[in-house]
Design a protein around this motif. Structure first.
Motif, short mmCIF file in Angstrom:
data_model
loop_
_atom_site.label_atom_id
_atom_site.label_comp_id
_atom_site.label_asym_id
_atom_site.label_seq_id
_atom_site.Cartn_x
_atom_site.Cartn_y
_atom_site.Cartn_z
N ARG A 38 0.84 -1.04 -0.06
CA ARG A 38 0.16 0.07 0.10
C ARG A 38 0.74 1.29 -0.08
O ARG A 38 0.76 2.21 -0.91
CB ARG A 38 -0.81 -0.15 1.36
N PHE A 39 1.68 1.48 0.87
CA PHE A 39 2.69 2.73 0.96
C PHE A 39 3.93 2.04 1.24
O PHE A 39 4.40 1.93 2.35
CB PHE A 39 2.15 3.44 2.16
N ASP A 84 -3.38 4.51 5.56
CA ASP A 84 -3.48 2.83 5.55
C ASP A 84 -4.27 2.19 6.58
O ASP A 84 -3.90 1.98 7.64
CB ASP A 84 -2.07 2.69 5.92
N GLN A 144 4.98 9.54 6.22
CA GLN A 144 4.11 9.11 7.32
C GLN A 144 4.25 10.38 8.50
O GLN A 144 5.31 10.70 8.83
CB GLN A 144 4.46 7.86 8.01
N PHE A 191 -7.95 7.71 0.47
CA PHE A 191 -7.21 8.86 -0.18
C PHE A 191 -8.41 9.98 -0.07
O PHE A 191 -9.27 9.75 -0.54
CB PHE A 191 -6.77 8.73 -1.37
N PRO A 206 -6.25 1.11 1.66
CA PRO A 206 -5.83 2.51 1.79
C PRO A 206 -6.82 3.58 1.34
O PRO A 206 -7.91 3.20 0.46
CB PRO A 206 -4.83 2.70 0.54
N GLY A 255 -3.29 10.43 2.77
CA GLY A 255 -3.69 8.89 2.40
C GLY A 255 -3.67 8.19 3.81
O GLY A 255 -2.74 8.60 4.83
#
Length: 215
Positions: free
Chosen positions: A49-50, A187, A141, A194, A192, A185
């Motif tokens: 995801r990230f 998680d 993050q 957004f 995810p 975003g």
């Protein structure tokens, strides 16, 4: 595991009709297609995801033929490279999708448009026989979430460029188009999430709220 590779046979039928706008004659492309397929994935991203580091490659090649014996070369390539410097992550992506032979077949079509895919344009707004797209994303993050909710909240942005060849409606190439976005975003355990704002040349603007978006 490094990834996977497959060799297979495809057998499918494509048809088309116009539901909005001027009628389009799809002609003999409304046909059955059969042929070999080669598929390769190399996935070394540390997070789907990230991701913070790693690389990804997917290649999908199909060589179908129709009932009249016409053959087609359909190729899709996705490539990503991700690196983190201090607390900031950079993700560079390159995408190609297209009919690289017998391009007059208008049912094998590919799209651009939408969040992180020429942000500012509507989703799948640009439609043609071949697309090329590049993007650089930056994100960091900023908040950690409770484990029951997910892993964290990110802030970031993107710069994007893409081109579509032989559009369905007017038969013209778009030339290079430029776009970008800013986003938050999350998680989450649902996937995810957004919240984003996209901009593209020509004064195009769009807001996005996506859950589970694939990019």
């Amino acid at each position: 595991a490094l990834g996977e590779a497959r060799l297979s046979w495809v057998d499918y039928r494509l048809t088309g009709e116009t539901t909005v706008g001027l009628p389009i004659d799809f002609g003999p492309e409304a046909d059955r297609f059969r042929g070999p397929r080669a598929y390769l994935v190399v996935d070394q991203l540390d997070n789907a995801r990230f991701p913070r580091r790693g690389y990804y490659f997917r290649g999908d090649y199909q060589h179908p033929h129709d009932r009249e014996g016409h053959t087609y070369d359909l190729l899709t390539i996705d490539a990503d490279a991700v690196g983190t410097y201090a607390k900031s992550t950079v993700r560079a992506s390159l995408r190609f999708a297209g009919n690289v032979r017998n391009a007059e077949a208008k049912l094998h079509l590919y799209t651009l448009g939408g969040f992180l895919n020429l942000s500012g344009f509507q989703t799948d707004e640009l439609l043609g026989i071949r697309t090329l797209f590049g993007r650089v994303m930056f994100y960091q993050q900023v908040v950690s979430l409770l484990p029951t909710l997910g892993s964290g909240m990110y802030v970031g942005g993107s710069v994007e460029s893409g081109k579509v060849w032989d559009q369905l409606i007017n038969g013209q190439d778009t030339g290079w188009l430029y776009a970008g976005s800013v986003y938050m975003g999350f998680d989450t355990f649902l996937g995810p999430l957004f919240v984003a704002y996209g901009m593209a040349q020509g004064g195009r603007k769009a807001g996005y709220l996506y859950l589970g978006v694939s990019y």
